[in-house]
Design a protein around this motif. Structure first.
Motif, mmCIF file in Angstrom:
data_model
loop_
_atom_site.group_PDB
_atom_site.id
_atom_site.type_symbol
_atom_site.label_atom_id
_atom_site.label_comp_id
_atom_site.label_asym_id
_atom_site.label_seq_id
_atom_site.Cartn_x
_atom_site.Cartn_y
_atom_site.Cartn_z
ATOM 1 N N UNK A 36 8.745 5.036 -26.271
ATOM 2 C CA UNK A 36 7.721 4.436 -27.141
ATOM 3 C C UNK A 36 7.819 2.912 -27.147
ATOM 4 N N UNK A 37 9.054 2.395 -27.116
ATOM 5 C CA UNK A 37 9.229 0.937 -27.080
ATOM 6 C C UNK A 37 8.718 0.364 -25.756
ATOM 7 N N UNK A 38 9.043 1.040 -24.653
ATOM 8 C CA UNK A 38 8.616 0.573 -23.336
ATOM 9 C C UNK A 38 7.094 0.631 -23.197
ATOM 10 N N UNK A 39 6.502 1.758 -23.591
ATOM 11 C CA UNK A 39 5.049 1.899 -23.500
ATOM 12 C C UNK A 39 4.342 0.927 -24.441
ATOM 13 N N UNK A 40 4.918 0.732 -25.624
ATOM 14 C CA UNK A 40 4.332 -0.218 -26.565
ATOM 15 C C UNK A 40 4.355 -1.631 -26.015
ATOM 16 N N UNK A 41 5.475 -1.993 -25.380
ATOM 17 C CA UNK A 41 5.605 -3.340 -24.804
ATOM 18 C C UNK A 41 4.610 -3.553 -23.671
ATOM 19 N N UNK A 42 4.547 -2.591 -22.747
ATOM 20 C CA UNK A 42 3.636 -2.714 -21.602
ATOM 21 C C UNK A 42 2.186 -2.737 -22.067
ATOM 22 N N UNK A 43 1.859 -1.831 -22.987
ATOM 23 C CA UNK A 43 0.484 -1.744 -23.487
ATOM 24 C C UNK A 43 0.079 -3.020 -24.214
ATOM 25 N N UNK A 44 0.964 -3.516 -25.082
ATOM 26 C CA UNK A 44 0.657 -4.742 -25.838
ATOM 27 C C UNK A 44 0.553 -5.956 -24.923
ATOM 28 N N UNK A 45 1.432 -6.034 -23.934
ATOM 29 C CA UNK A 45 1.411 -7.172 -23.002
ATOM 30 C C UNK A 45 0.090 -7.237 -22.258
ATOM 31 N N UNK A 46 -0.367 -6.084 -21.765
ATOM 32 C CA UNK A 46 -1.643 -6.042 -21.051
ATOM 33 C C UNK A 46 -2.809 -6.359 -21.982
ATOM 34 N N UNK A 47 -2.762 -5.779 -23.193
ATOM 35 C CA UNK A 47 -3.861 -5.998 -24.147
ATOM 36 C C UNK A 47 -3.925 -7.459 -24.585
ATOM 37 N N UNK A 48 -2.770 -8.057 -24.842
ATOM 38 C CA UNK A 48 -2.729 -9.459 -25.296
ATOM 39 C C UNK A 48 -3.159 -10.440 -24.214
ATOM 40 N N UNK A 49 -3.052 -10.012 -22.964
ATOM 41 C CA UNK A 49 -3.495 -10.881 -21.864
ATOM 42 C C UNK A 49 -4.975 -10.665 -21.547
ATOM 43 N N UNK A 50 -5.618 -9.839 -22.375
ATOM 44 C CA UNK A 50 -7.045 -9.584 -22.203
ATOM 45 C C UNK A 50 -7.355 -8.434 -21.277
ATOM 46 N N UNK A 51 -6.343 -7.736 -20.823
ATOM 47 C CA UNK A 51 -6.541 -6.614 -19.891
ATOM 48 C C UNK A 51 -6.410 -5.282 -20.634
ATOM 49 N N UNK A 52 -7.333 -5.014 -21.554
ATOM 50 C CA UNK A 52 -7.297 -3.772 -22.316
ATOM 51 C C UNK A 52 -7.523 -2.567 -21.411
ATOM 52 N N UNK A 53 -8.338 -2.739 -20.383
ATOM 53 C CA UNK A 53 -8.578 -1.639 -19.442
ATOM 54 C C UNK A 53 -7.272 -1.245 -18.746
ATOM 55 N N UNK A 54 -6.485 -2.248 -18.387
ATOM 56 C CA UNK A 54 -5.207 -1.975 -17.751
ATOM 57 C C UNK A 54 -4.269 -1.232 -18.681
ATOM 58 N N UNK A 55 -4.320 -1.578 -19.977
ATOM 59 C CA UNK A 55 -3.495 -0.910 -20.982
ATOM 60 C C UNK A 55 -3.845 0.569 -21.067
ATOM 61 N N UNK A 56 -5.140 0.870 -21.103
ATOM 62 C CA UNK A 56 -5.581 2.264 -21.174
ATOM 63 C C UNK A 56 -5.262 3.019 -19.885
ATOM 64 N N UNK A 57 -5.398 2.335 -18.753
ATOM 65 C CA UNK A 57 -5.127 2.966 -17.468
ATOM 66 C C UNK A 57 -3.653 3.367 -17.366
ATOM 67 N N UNK A 58 -2.759 2.512 -17.833
ATOM 68 C CA UNK A 58 -1.325 2.824 -17.814
ATOM 69 C C UNK A 58 -1.045 4.071 -18.651
ATOM 70 N N UNK A 59 -1.657 4.146 -19.825
ATOM 71 C CA UNK A 59 -1.454 5.309 -20.694
ATOM 72 C C UNK A 59 -2.014 6.579 -20.067
ATOM 73 N N UNK A 60 -3.194 6.470 -19.435
ATOM 74 C CA UNK A 60 -3.816 7.632 -18.795
ATOM 75 C C UNK A 60 -2.957 8.142 -17.637
ATOM 76 N N UNK A 61 -2.478 7.231 -16.800
ATOM 77 C CA UNK A 61 -1.639 7.617 -15.658
ATOM 78 C C UNK A 61 -0.329 8.232 -16.149
ATOM 79 N N UNK A 62 0.244 7.649 -17.205
ATOM 80 C CA UNK A 62 1.495 8.170 -17.762
ATOM 81 C C UNK A 62 1.305 9.587 -18.288
ATOM 82 N N UNK A 63 0.211 9.819 -19.020
ATOM 83 C CA UNK A 63 -0.065 11.159 -19.540
ATOM 84 C C UNK A 63 -0.283 12.159 -18.407
#
Length: 425
Positions: free
Chosen positions: A159-186
């Motif tokens: 959860x910490x790793x996914x939260x970090x990766x997701x937040x980093x992508x979202x904060x850099x303006x790449x929300x699509x990348x954040x969702x894509x990482x979660x989708x691929x992980x699932x």
């Protein structure tokens, strides 16, 4: 004398991995992860609340598992339903990435959330019964605790790793990348989950009782007083727990003034303590019984809530941490006992049905308890956290109610379940 080979050893190991990947998937479908999806799609807070409430009430669909045929085993339907429900969960993160009408996206999101959770609940009890049949009854305690310990430990890091990766992508303006990482992980977790199912063996169960009509199986369970007492204890525990715990999130941030960082530290301590005590309670249950473990853990749990009767902003950082440690010690055993005291008192062929009934009653009790307690919390807060002229937080009063209920439940388990089993023994 030849030693008979344990053909289910590998399947038990796979069950540990099955529980782990299911737990990791659930972390991406709750809390801030799913909130980001709903916010991006423009789902209103009220609709998000309804969806969240429905997933909590999804336990009601476990009753449909009574109608799942056991004639040829449950492995095949569990695999099929698992694939469908996990694909629906993957689509939750795919929806924001596709160019569709906003309302259509929201409709698909709602369908995937509800459909996935319904399928998950319907086949939950048959799946647990399938895998727990592979475990020696004399070792259920240590096995269950080890399984939960692995899930908790890996879950914290995940959860910490996914939260970090997701937040980093979202904060850099790449929300699509954040969702894509979660989708691929699932999707990756779904593939592993599928493999654990495929390569796990299932014990044959072709007895007349296992394939008897639903009404006959229900009749046997209703006539089983030990089962009814066990269900009652589980339900009352969840009532007592939800009276307070449902409101502890805002309690930390508002009344006690915790920062989000300190709240994460509290959660980390909770997980660490649980991991440490899981094997202890597992060995204790195997040696003395799950009922005795439940009784002792309930007492410790009651004391933990007793601490919060006196927890205020001035001492909150210390007192709430003390509550967290005691509560973690208790729940390390309680989470295992909630399932295993049911398995202790019913025939193997009725375990799936018994768990479905318990989980349904357990889930409904928790949800409606929260609804019932909410007006009281709002009433106290509307009066400036004052009752009869004294400054008091609503959570302090609720903690007192939980404390009394859990101490009473500990006594009830001792008198009604432990002493009864001794008389029969």
């Amino acid at each position: 004398m030849t030693v008979q080979k344990d053909i289910y050893k590998t399947s038990r190991v796979l069950y540990i991995f099955e529980a782990l990947v299911e737990y990791l998937s659930s972390l991406l479908l709750t809390g801030t992860f799913i909130a980001k999806v709903s916010t991006t799609l423009g789902v209103s807070d009220s609709l998000t609340g309804i969806i969240t409430a429905f997933t909590s009430l999804g336990c009601g669909f476990e009753l449909f598992s009574l109608f799942v045929s056991r004639k040829n085993g449950v492995k095949k339907p569990v695999i099929i339903s698992g694939l469908i429900n996990e694909l629906l969960f993957v689509f939750i993160y795919v929806v924001p990435l596709v160019p569709l009408n906003k309302n259509l996206k929201i409709a698909i999101f709602v369908f995937c959330m509800l459909g996935g959770n319904i399928l998950l609940k319907v086949f939950n009890s048959p799946k647990i019964s399938w895998f727990m049949e592979l475990v020696d009854d004399a070792k259920r305690g240590i096995f269950t605790s080890f399984k939960q310990m692995i899930s908790l430990g890996v879950g914290v890091v995940f959860s910490m790793a996914m939260g970090y990766v997701s937040d980093t992508l979202a904060n850099s303006g790449n929300m699509r990348g954040s969702f894509l990482v979660c989708a691929v992980t699932l999707f990756f977790l779904m593939v592993i989950h599928f493999c654990t199912y495929i390569f796990s063996k299932e014990k044959p169960c072709d007895t007349a009782l296992a394939t008897a009509p639903v009404k006959n199986r229900l009749s046997l369970l209703i006539k089983n007083k030990a089962f009814l007492r066990a269900v009652l204890v589980c339900v009352l525990y969840n009532v007592a727990n939800y009276i307070s715990v449902s409101f502890y999130g805002t309690y930390q941030l508002k009344e006690l003034g915790f920062t989000l960082f300190y709240s994460q530290i509290v959660h980390g301590v909770y997980c660490l303590v649980r991991i440490c005590f899981e094997p202890y309670w597992g060995k204790y249950a195997d040696k003395y019984s799950f009922a005795k473990m439940f009784c002792l853990c309930m007492l410790i749990c009651g004391i933990s809530f007793g601490v919060n009767i006196f927890t205020v902003r001035e001492n909150g950082h210390v007192m709430y941490m003390l509550y967290t440690v005691l509560h973690a010690v208790a729940t390390a055993g309680i989470n295992s006992a909630l399932m295993n005291i049911i398995l202790d008192v019913v025939p193997h062929e009725l375990r799936s049905d018994a768990l479905a009934i318990k989980n349904t009653a357990y889930g409904f009790a928790g949800f409606f308890t929260t609804l019932a307690a909410s007006p009281f919390v709002a009433f106290i807060q509307s009066r400036g956290n004052s009752l009869f002229g004294a400054t008091v937080y609503a959570q302090q009063i609720l903690s007192l109610v939980t404390f009394v209920m859990m101490i009473g439940l500990s006594i009830y388990i001792k008198k009604s379940i432990i002493d009864n089993s001794r008389l029969k023994g």
